[in-house]
Scaffold this motif. Structure first.
Motif, PDB file in Angstrom:
ATOM      1  N   PRO A  61      17.276   5.958  -9.433  1.00 59.42           N
ATOM      2  CA  PRO A  61      17.756   5.140 -10.566  1.00 59.42           C
ATOM      3  C   PRO A  61      19.239   4.807 -10.461  1.00 59.42           C
ATOM      4  O   PRO A  61      19.652   3.693 -10.795  1.00 59.42           O
ATOM      5  CB  PRO A  61      17.464   6.033 -11.780  1.00 59.42           C
ATOM      6  CG  PRO A  61      16.308   6.874 -11.357  1.00 59.42           C
ATOM      7  CD  PRO A  61      16.562   7.162  -9.901  1.00 59.42           C
ATOM      8  N   LEU A  62      20.052   5.759  -9.993  1.00 58.63           N
ATOM      9  CA  LEU A  62      21.478   5.482  -9.812  1.00 58.63           C
ATOM     10  C   LEU A  62      21.687   4.398  -8.761  1.00 58.63           C
ATOM     11  O   LEU A  62      22.477   3.462  -8.963  1.00 58.63           O
ATOM     12  CB  LEU A  62      22.211   6.758  -9.394  1.00 58.63           C
ATOM     13  CG  LEU A  62      23.688   6.562  -9.001  1.00 58.63           C
ATOM     14  CD1 LEU A  62      24.517   6.217 -10.231  1.00 58.63           C
ATOM     15  CD2 LEU A  62      24.236   7.806  -8.297  1.00 58.63           C
ATOM     16  N   LEU A  63      20.977   4.497  -7.634  1.00 63.98           N
ATOM     17  CA  LEU A  63      21.138   3.514  -6.559  1.00 63.98           C
ATOM     18  C   LEU A  63      20.748   2.120  -7.025  1.00 63.98           C
ATOM     19  O   LEU A  63      21.434   1.136  -6.714  1.00 63.98           O
ATOM     20  CB  LEU A  63      20.290   3.914  -5.348  1.00 63.98           C
ATOM     21  CG  LEU A  63      20.618   5.257  -4.695  1.00 63.98           C
ATOM     22  CD1 LEU A  63      19.713   5.507  -3.488  1.00 63.98           C
ATOM     23  CD2 LEU A  63      22.082   5.338  -4.287  1.00 63.98           C
TER      24      LEU A  63
ATOM     25  N   LEU B 139       0.832  -1.205   0.000  1.00 59.13           N
ATOM     26  CA  LEU B 139       0.000   0.000   0.000  1.00 59.13           C
ATOM     27  C   LEU B 139       0.866   1.253   0.000  1.00 59.13           C
ATOM     28  O   LEU B 139       0.611   2.200  -0.763  1.00 59.13           O
ATOM     29  CB  LEU B 139      -0.924  -0.011   1.219  1.00 59.13           C
ATOM     30  CG  LEU B 139      -1.856   1.206   1.384  1.00 59.13           C
ATOM     31  CD1 LEU B 139      -2.846   1.282   0.240  1.00 59.13           C
ATOM     32  CD2 LEU B 139      -2.584   1.127   2.724  1.00 59.13           C
ATOM     33  N   VAL B 140       1.883   1.265   0.848  1.00 62.22           N
ATOM     34  CA  VAL B 140       2.778   2.426   0.913  1.00 62.22           C
ATOM     35  C   VAL B 140       3.546   2.580  -0.395  1.00 62.22           C
ATOM     36  O   VAL B 140       3.645   3.690  -0.946  1.00 62.22           O
ATOM     37  CB  VAL B 140       3.764   2.281   2.089  1.00 62.22           C
ATOM     38  CG1 VAL B 140       4.857   3.350   2.013  1.00 62.22           C
ATOM     39  CG2 VAL B 140       3.027   2.378   3.409  1.00 62.22           C
ATOM     40  N   TYR B 141       4.095   1.488  -0.909  1.00 61.48           N
ATOM     41  CA  TYR B 141       4.976   1.533  -2.072  1.00 61.48           C
ATOM     42  C   TYR B 141       4.238   1.909  -3.352  1.00 61.48           C
ATOM     43  O   TYR B 141       4.744   2.704  -4.154  1.00 61.48           O
ATOM     44  CB  TYR B 141       5.645   0.159  -2.236  1.00 61.48           C
ATOM     45  CG  TYR B 141       6.657   0.086  -3.351  1.00 61.48           C
ATOM     46  CD1 TYR B 141       7.906   0.675  -3.223  1.00 61.48           C
ATOM     47  CD2 TYR B 141       6.366  -0.583  -4.531  1.00 61.48           C
ATOM     48  CE1 TYR B 141       8.841   0.602  -4.242  1.00 61.48           C
ATOM     49  CE2 TYR B 141       7.297  -0.672  -5.558  1.00 61.48           C
ATOM     50  CZ  TYR B 141       8.532  -0.079  -5.411  1.00 61.48           C
ATOM     51  OH  TYR B 141       9.451  -0.146  -6.418  1.00 61.48           O
ATOM     52  N   TYR B 142       3.047   1.339  -3.530  1.00 60.64           N
ATOM     53  CA  TYR B 142       2.334   1.542  -4.792  1.00 60.64           C
ATOM     54  C   TYR B 142       1.321   2.684  -4.764  1.00 60.64           C
ATOM     55  O   TYR B 142       0.999   3.252  -5.818  1.00 60.64           O
ATOM     56  CB  TYR B 142       1.603   0.255  -5.200  1.00 60.64           C
ATOM     57  CG  TYR B 142       2.534  -0.847  -5.645  1.00 60.64           C
ATOM     58  CD1 TYR B 142       3.141  -0.804  -6.894  1.00 60.64           C
ATOM     59  CD2 TYR B 142       2.811  -1.925  -4.818  1.00 60.64           C
ATOM     60  CE1 TYR B 142       4.004  -1.803  -7.307  1.00 60.64           C
ATOM     61  CE2 TYR B 142       3.670  -2.935  -5.220  1.00 60.64           C
ATOM     62  CZ  TYR B 142       4.262  -2.870  -6.467  1.00 60.64           C
ATOM     63  OH  TYR B 142       5.121  -3.863  -6.874  1.00 60.64           O
ATOM     64  N   ILE B 143       0.813   3.045  -3.582  1.00 60.50           N
ATOM     65  CA  ILE B 143      -0.261   4.042  -3.522  1.00 60.50           C
ATOM     66  C   ILE B 143       0.120   5.257  -2.669  1.00 60.50           C
ATOM     67  O   ILE B 143       0.191   6.388  -3.177  1.00 60.50           O
ATOM     68  CB  ILE B 143      -1.568   3.420  -2.955  1.00 60.50           C
ATOM     69  CG1 ILE B 143      -1.983   2.204  -3.787  1.00 60.50           C
ATOM     70  CG2 ILE B 143      -2.668   4.476  -2.920  1.00 60.50           C
ATOM     71  CD1 ILE B 143      -2.339   2.521  -5.220  1.00 60.50           C
ATOM     72  N   LEU B 144       0.349   5.057  -1.367  1.00 62.19           N
ATOM     73  CA  LEU B 144       0.474   6.184  -0.453  1.00 62.19           C
ATOM     74  C   LEU B 144       1.691   7.055  -0.733  1.00 62.19           C
ATOM     75  O   LEU B 144       1.583   8.283  -0.843  1.00 62.19           O
ATOM     76  CB  LEU B 144       0.517   5.674   0.995  1.00 62.19           C
ATOM     77  CG  LEU B 144      -0.756   5.015   1.521  1.00 62.19           C
ATOM     78  CD1 LEU B 144      -0.576   4.576   2.969  1.00 62.19           C
ATOM     79  CD2 LEU B 144      -1.951   5.960   1.403  1.00 62.19           C
TER      80      LEU B 144
ATOM     81  N   THR C 290       9.763   1.013 -14.178  1.00 64.09           N
ATOM     82  CA  THR C 290       8.346   1.099 -13.797  1.00 64.09           C
ATOM     83  C   THR C 290       8.170   1.324 -12.300  1.00 64.09           C
ATOM     84  O   THR C 290       7.081   1.119 -11.759  1.00 64.09           O
ATOM     85  CB  THR C 290       7.605  -0.189 -14.220  1.00 64.09           C
ATOM     86  OG1 THR C 290       8.225  -1.331 -13.606  1.00 64.09           O
ATOM     87  CG2 THR C 290       7.625  -0.357 -15.733  1.00 64.09           C
ATOM     88  N   ASN C 291       9.233   1.757 -11.628  1.00 63.68           N
ATOM     89  CA  ASN C 291       9.177   2.007 -10.189  1.00 63.68           C
ATOM     90  C   ASN C 291       8.144   3.089  -9.894  1.00 63.68           C
ATOM     91  O   ASN C 291       8.257   4.217 -10.386  1.00 63.68           O
ATOM     92  CB  ASN C 291      10.564   2.457  -9.720  1.00 63.68           C
ATOM     93  CG  ASN C 291      10.646   2.643  -8.220  1.00 63.68           C
ATOM     94  OD1 ASN C 291       9.860   3.383  -7.644  1.00 63.68           O
ATOM     95  ND2 ASN C 291      11.605   1.990  -7.592  1.00 63.68           N
TER      96      ASN C 291
END
Length: 320
Positions: A141-143, A44-49, A176-177
């Motif tokens: 993206p670098l990390l 939920l946090v990663y994809y939405i919040l 697609t992150n």
């Protein structure tokens, strides 16, 4: 000035974030949070919040005022320098391929979203959160790319079948992150100076306050002390490279480029973040030492409560 309320202000900015993480650890220990809930809440946090929070905060500000080029350039340079130093250190220590991958990745990959953003918000406020969000979107993206190199390069002699396929899959995940995409969308929204309609704006304002506390509780609940059972000395060295060498290099570069005040504090906090929990996942996927990766996460997280506070004290004392 420094001996007045400043020390207390700094402690109040940093320590509560780690106390919420500790609450997550305790809640998981006593089964108020189980693995299923943590997995669902993390999704939920990663994809939405978190994407919603970053898109709304970045999109609602003036990009030209919030973007700081030297902040990003200094972060890139400090990260690359520490990445190379960690490889040389691993070779000097005689670490094996799996240990090298976990050690190098743990020395530079920061938990920017779950730790950095809450501390910046506490220390600087909403304006700092927007700047930190832009920094995050441009450095992640670098990390991710360096993490793949760190874990794959030590195994190059073996050239195990399927490594290329795994790297390609992870590269697609980078593209697609949702956090990166949200930051880029927010930047585009800001540059185009598009308004948020009243109803949409209010929806974001109701939804996004849950992001940071839920993220911190999940971070605490994700810790597995059972996995952290080897290589404490190596993990402590990785935490030193992450919290002291990388952060100190970044601050030196920032001062050389004329960065000061609020922007310098944001840079110090973001670079000083502990090693990300996702390094354990990456190690499992790309033949890294997962036990060492787990130990580095726990050691660096505990150490960063001290090192981030110390850096902020040092900056305040120096008048920067």
């Amino acid at each position: 000035m420094f001996l007045g309320r400043a020390p207390l202000d700094i402690l109040q900015s940093v320590i509560p974030v780690f106390l919420v993480v500790a609450i997550g650890v305790v809640l998981r220990r006593y089964r108020f949070l189980d693995e299923g809930f943590i997995d669902a809440a993390n999704s939920l946090v990663y994809y939405i919040l978190l994407p919603a929070l970053l898109f709304h905060e970045i999109g609602g500000t003036d990009f030209r005022q919030s973007f700081n080029g030297p902040l990003v350039v200094g972060g890139y340079a400090a990260t690359l320098a520490t990445f190379l130093l960690a490889f040389l250190t691993a070779r000097a220590l005689g670490l094996g391929p799996s240990e090298t991958g976990a050690f190098v990745q743990g020395s530079f990959r920061a938990n920017l979203a779950y730790v950095g953003l809450p501390i910046v918000f506490n220390a600087v406020g909403p304006g700092g959160l927007r700047k930190a969000g832009i920094f995050l979107g441009l450095i992640v993206p670098l990390l991710n790319g360096l993490s793949i190199v760190a874990l794959m390069a030590p195994h190059r002699a073996g050239k195990g079948e399927g490594i290329g396929t795994t790297a390609s899959r992870i590269a697609r995940q980078i593209a697609t992150n949702p956090i990166i995409l949200a930051c880029l969308a927010g930047i585009a929204w800001s540059v185009l100076k598009l308004p948020f309609p009243g109803m949409i704006d209010r929806t974001f304002r109701i939804l996004t306050p849950a992001t940071l506390p839920v993220a911190l509780l999940c971070l605490g609940g994700s810790f597995s002390f059972a996995r952290a059972r080897k290589g404490f000395a190596v993990a402590a060295l990785a935490a030193f490279l992450k919290g002291i060498v990388l952060t100190g290099t970044g601050i030196a570069l920032y001062r050389w480029m004329g960065v000061s005040g609020e922007d310098l504090r944001i840079g110090a906090i973001m670079l000083g973040c502990p090693t990300a929990v996702v390094t354990y996942v990456m190690a499992a996927r790309l033949r890294g030492d997962t036990d060492l990766a787990g130990t580095i996460v726990i050691v660096s997280t505990a150490a960063s409560a001290v090192t981030i506070t110390g850096w902020l004290f040092a900056l305040r004392a120096s008048g920067w």
